[in-house]
Structures are given as C-alpha cells and as structure tokens.
Design an enzyme around this catalytic site. Structure first.
Site, PDB file in Angstrom:
ATOM      1  N   ASN A   9      10.967 -11.672  10.540  1.00  0.00           N
ATOM      2  CA  ASN A   9      10.566 -10.940   9.300  1.00  0.00           C
ATOM      3  C   ASN A   9      11.242  -9.477   9.408  1.00  0.00           C
ATOM      4  O   ASN A   9      11.694  -9.107   8.832  1.00  0.00           O
ATOM      5  CB  ASN A   9       9.307 -10.973   8.987  1.00  0.00           C
ATOM      6  N   PHE A  45     -15.653  -1.448  16.329  1.00  0.00           N
ATOM      7  CA  PHE A  45     -15.450  -2.308  17.486  1.00  0.00           C
ATOM      8  C   PHE A  45     -15.331  -1.297  18.703  1.00  0.00           C
ATOM      9  O   PHE A  45     -14.330  -0.547  19.102  1.00  0.00           O
ATOM     10  CB  PHE A  45     -13.861  -2.696  17.025  1.00  0.00           C
ATOM     11  N   TYR A  69       0.790  -1.106  -0.082  1.00  0.00           N
ATOM     12  CA  TYR A  69      -0.049   0.061   0.172  1.00  0.00           C
ATOM     13  C   TYR A  69       0.791   1.420   0.031  1.00  0.00           C
ATOM     14  O   TYR A  69       0.732   2.053  -1.087  1.00  0.00           O
ATOM     15  CB  TYR A  69      -1.109  -0.090   1.302  1.00  0.00           C
ATOM     16  N   ALA A  88       7.558  -5.355   5.622  1.00  0.00           N
ATOM     17  CA  ALA A  88       7.226  -5.832   6.867  1.00  0.00           C
ATOM     18  C   ALA A  88       5.852  -6.464   7.064  1.00  0.00           C
ATOM     19  O   ALA A  88       5.151  -6.065   6.335  1.00  0.00           O
ATOM     20  CB  ALA A  88       7.362  -4.850   7.711  1.00  0.00           C
ATOM     21  N   ASP A  94      -6.743  -1.729  21.440  1.00  0.00           N
ATOM     22  CA  ASP A  94      -6.708  -0.422  20.422  1.00  0.00           C
ATOM     23  C   ASP A  94      -6.717   0.804  21.660  1.00  0.00           C
ATOM     24  O   ASP A  94      -7.579   0.844  22.530  1.00  0.00           O
ATOM     25  CB  ASP A  94      -8.219  -0.516  20.060  1.00  0.00           C
ATOM     26  N   TYR A 129       4.510  -6.077  17.082  1.00  0.00           N
ATOM     27  CA  TYR A 129       4.662  -5.214  15.848  1.00  0.00           C
ATOM     28  C   TYR A 129       5.313  -4.089  16.142  1.00  0.00           C
ATOM     29  O   TYR A 129       6.396  -3.604  15.659  1.00  0.00           O
ATOM     30  CB  TYR A 129       3.293  -5.056  15.168  1.00  0.00           C
ATOM     31  N   LEU A 164     -10.031   0.468   8.906  1.00  0.00           N
ATOM     32  CA  LEU A 164     -11.073   1.032   8.942  1.00  0.00           C
ATOM     33  C   LEU A 164     -12.192   1.573   7.613  1.00  0.00           C
ATOM     34  O   LEU A 164     -13.078   1.022   7.335  1.00  0.00           O
ATOM     35  CB  LEU A 164     -11.312   2.304  10.155  1.00  0.00           C
ATOM     36  N   ARG A 216     -11.751  -3.999  20.189  1.00  0.00           N
ATOM     37  CA  ARG A 216     -10.813  -4.812  19.566  1.00  0.00           C
ATOM     38  C   ARG A 216      -9.450  -4.644  20.588  1.00  0.00           C
ATOM     39  O   ARG A 216      -9.380  -3.813  21.016  1.00  0.00           O
ATOM     40  CB  ARG A 216     -10.685  -4.294  18.336  1.00  0.00           C
TER      41      ARG A 216
HETATM   42  N1  UDP Z   1     -12.056  -0.343  13.407  1.00  0.00           N
HETATM   43  C1  UDP Z   1     -13.645  -0.531  13.470  1.00  0.00           C
HETATM   44  N2  UDP Z   1     -13.853  -1.677  12.695  1.00  0.00           N
HETATM   45  C2  UDP Z   1     -13.027  -2.146  11.433  1.00  0.00           C
HETATM   46  C3  UDP Z   1     -11.855  -1.654  11.462  1.00  0.00           C
HETATM   47  C4  UDP Z   1     -11.579  -0.877  12.498  1.00  0.00           C
HETATM   48  O1  UDP Z   1     -14.273  -0.071  14.284  1.00  0.00           O
HETATM   49  O2  UDP Z   1     -13.539  -3.019  10.833  1.00  0.00           O
HETATM   50  C5  UDP Z   1     -11.713   0.613  14.258  1.00  0.00           C
HETATM   51  C6  UDP Z   1     -10.612   0.188  15.183  1.00  0.00           C
HETATM   52  O3  UDP Z   1     -11.167  -0.402  16.265  1.00  0.00           O
HETATM   53  C7  UDP Z   1      -9.703   1.671  15.684  1.00  0.00           C
HETATM   54  C8  UDP Z   1      -9.951   2.399  14.381  1.00  0.00           C
HETATM   55  O4  UDP Z   1     -11.328   1.682  13.725  1.00  0.00           O
HETATM   56  O5  UDP Z   1     -10.441   2.147  16.668  1.00  0.00           O
HETATM   57  C9  UDP Z   1      -8.832   2.298  13.434  1.00  0.00           C
HETATM   58  O6  UDP Z   1      -8.501   0.996  13.070  1.00  0.00           O
HETATM   59  P1  UDP Z   1      -7.479   0.596  11.975  1.00  0.00           P
HETATM   60  O7  UDP Z   1      -7.656  -0.966  11.973  1.00  0.00           O
HETATM   61  O8  UDP Z   1      -7.784   1.120  10.775  1.00  0.00           O
HETATM   62  O9  UDP Z   1      -6.135   1.234  12.228  1.00  0.00           O
HETATM   63  P2  UDP Z   1      -5.187   1.169  13.580  1.00  0.00           P
HETATM   64  O10 UDP Z   1      -5.641   2.409  14.435  1.00  0.00           O
HETATM   65  O11 UDP Z   1      -5.359  -0.094  14.211  1.00  0.00           O
HETATM   66  O12 UDP Z   1      -3.789   1.314  13.096  1.00  0.00           O
END
Ligand code: UDP
Length: 333
Positions: free
Chosen positions: A96, A210, A10, A79, A287, A145, A194, A284
């Site tokens: 990795n 989430f 990406y 990565a 977070d 990570y 997201l 999740r």
């Molecule tokens: N999120 C969500 N549903 C999804 C993917 C992400 O509610 O299908 C929420 C996630 O819990 C976080 C925010 O969106 O609060 C951003 O998540 P993303 O995975 O895009 O990026 P991250 O913050 O993990 O790098």
C-alpha cells in the site's frame, strides 16, 4: 486544483479544511477504507471540494483523477500507519504505502505535475541516538511502517534528480487535537493513540498506560505533541515553498518540547474535571522512551511557527470526541 490523497483521514482532512478556508479548489482521493464519508460531507460545506473514491493500488483509479482534473500539486497522506500492524503484516504496508505511492508518482510524471508534499514520520529515525532529533539524525527505522515511509523518501530523491519532481517530506512527531470549532477531528477504528484513548476511558473501559518503568523522569514515555492545526499550516507553507521554486527538502514537525504519558494523563483529567480510571500495563512493543523534535529547520526555511500547546490540543480533542459520539449515532453531521 490541489489533490489530497487520504483527505478523509485525520491529518489530511485538517489540511483540506485549511486549504478550503483559503479559497483553494481541492480534490480528495480516498479509498474510505480508513477515512470517513461523514468527514467529506462536513468538508464540502467549507469550499469547493471534489471527492473521488479510489485506491492508489489501482493505477487507473489515480490516472483517472489526473485525466479529468487540472492538478497543480499533490499532498499525499493515503497510507497505513499502525506500527504494530506493520510488524505483523509488512506485505500490507509495503504494497500500500510504497507501491501505492509509486502509482501516484508515476501518474504525476505522466501528467506533468511536479510538486508533492509527503506525509512522512519521525518513525523514519528509529531508536534515537540523541534528542531533540534534528533532520541530520540517521534514519534507521525499527518497523515496516517507518521503513515504508523511508523508502518513499528515497524514491522521491531519485525522482527529483531524474525527473525534476520536487517534494517536501514532513516528518511528523505526535499529532494531537482537532479543529478549533470541532467541525472535524481524529477518528480511527480502533483508536490506538494516547489522547483520544484517555478521553474515551470510563468506568467500563479504563485507560491502559503502557509501561511506567522507562528511563524517563516519571517512568513513562516522553513524546512531542504537535497540534493538528499547526501541522496543517506547515503543509500550506510547504506548498507555498514549492510554488515559489523551493527545492526538494525534508522537515521535522514538532514543538521541540516533550510531555510524558503521565503528564498528558494529568492534563486530560484536569480538562475533563474528573478522575479517569487507569490501569498500568506492560510496555508496548517498539515504543522508544523519548521522542522530541528539533524543529529549527522548518522554522527557518518554511517560516513555520507552532502556536497551540498541549492543553489546547486536549481541549479541542475533547470537544471533537463529544461531537463524534453524536455523529456515530447518526444525530448530526
Ligand atoms: N499510550 C498508552 N496508552 C494508549 C495509547 C498510547 O500508554 O492507549 C502511550 C504509548 O505507549 C506511547 C505514547 O502513549 O508511549 C504515545 O503513543 P501514541 O500511540 O499516541 O503515538 P506513537 O508515539 O506510537 O506515535
């Protein structure tokens, strides 16, 4: 030539495109485990691009690239980057992300290449003590990570001191959007982020939100969404900074503003002009409630200025989603 590891992914592909459009000669090294050959084929239309399929875990794969090409600097993306997976399988991440990078750095030393821009992350800060997060904030990652990226940052400090290998570490916040002409964009299998997940939702598969019980104004997590083209420009500026003799340093890349999941969701509904089915799910794991960048340092030292807002990122991501459906069905390239 500028070597881009992970350039079929990406962010790497957007940096490759920006460099090609500036007339630079680019070589992409990618295992294609997560990257896509279709993206390479698209990029080839826009300049002098060479592609080598290889894995950083095999030192000979990457040595071979330096052996037969005149590499002047490196931009390193290759990565694994999924937080949840890194907690379950740290071995995969350290092997990795850390060992692979060591092979790359050692090849650079062997062939006297001394400039690297590294794709780091806000995850190196861990649970924030305060927001906006500046570069002085302590780095205490809460998952493998983030740890793997922080270890590489530390290795780069030591390689700078001992071998004069200069690095710029760019700590990304939440990257969003796609190329303005929808030539390339975000393509993860499976998608966890997201905005693409909201855009992909339909009556068969609703969008899973989430958690709506965080200590934020509307109960959902707040993030700093930085546009991928703005992010790509920061890499170009970081390369220029190193070319001009800049010393090893690290910078946050974000807009300095936060949007909640609910705000992003609403903006997506407005862009698509339709109701998107949504399901409120439990939080999740891992977070943090709020992540926002203090981006003053990148503005001051790299002269970087993000230009595109969240709405623009959503619009371009949506155009790309439509194209991706056609690419996947083999209709176009
Ligand atoms: N999120 C969500 N549903 C999804 C993917 C992400 O509610 O299908 C929420 C996630 O819990 C976080 C925010 O969106 O609060 C951003 O998540 P993303 O995975 O895009 O990026 P991250 O913050 O993990 O790098």
């Amino acid at each position: 030539m500028i070597l881009i590891t992970g350039g079929a992914g990406y962010i790497g592909s957007h940096v490759a495109l920006a460099l090609l459009e500036k007339g630079k000669d680019v070589i992409i090294f990618d295992s294609l485990e997560l990257g896509h050959i279709e993206i390479i084929d698209i990029l080839k239309k826009y300049g002098n691009l060479k592609f080598v399929q290889g894995n950083l875990k095999n030192i000979d794969d990457i040595r071979g690239v330096f052996l037969v090409n005149k590499i002047e600097s490196v931009v390193h993306f290759a990565a694994y980057s999924q937080v949840g997976e890194s907690v379950k399988n740290p071995q995969k991440y350290y092997y990795n992300n850390v060992y692979g990078t060591l092979n790359l750095l050692n090849a650079m030393l062997e062939f006297n290449v001394n400039k690297i821009v590294f794709s780091s992350t806000a995850a190196t800060y861990g649970e924030p003590d305060y927001v906006p997060i500046d570069e002085k904030h302590s780095q205490k990652p809460i998952n493998a990570y983030g740890n793997s990226k922080l270890i590489v940052e530390r290795i780069m400090d030591d390689y700078d001191k001992a071998y004069d290998l200069r690095s710029v570490r760019l700590r990304y916040f939440n990257v969003a959007g796609a190329d303005s002409k929808a030539r390339i964009g975000e393509w993860h299998e499976p998608e966890t982020h997201l905005i693409p997940n909201i855009l992909k939702a339909d009556s068969k598969k609703s969008f899973k939100m989430f958690g709506d019980d965080y200590e934020t104004p509307d109960g959902t997590c707040v993030r700093d969404y930085i546009n991928v083209e703005d992010l790509a420009q920061a890499h170009i500026m970081a390369l220029e900074y190193l070319n001009n003799g800049g010393r090893t340093d690290y910078f946050n890349l974000g807009t300095g503003m936060g949007d909640s999941v609910k705000e992003v969701f609403k903006a997506c509904e407005e862009t698509l002009e339709r109701k998107i089915p949504v399901e409120i799910c439990p939080r999740r794991a891992g977070d943090p409630a709020k992540l926002i960048a203090d981006n003053k340092k990148a503005k001051e030292i790299l002269n970087w200025q993000p230009k595109n807002n969240l709405l623009y990122s959503i619009k371009t991501a949506n155009e790309w989603e439509k194209k991706l459906v056609r690419i996947k069905s083999g209709i176009i390239l």
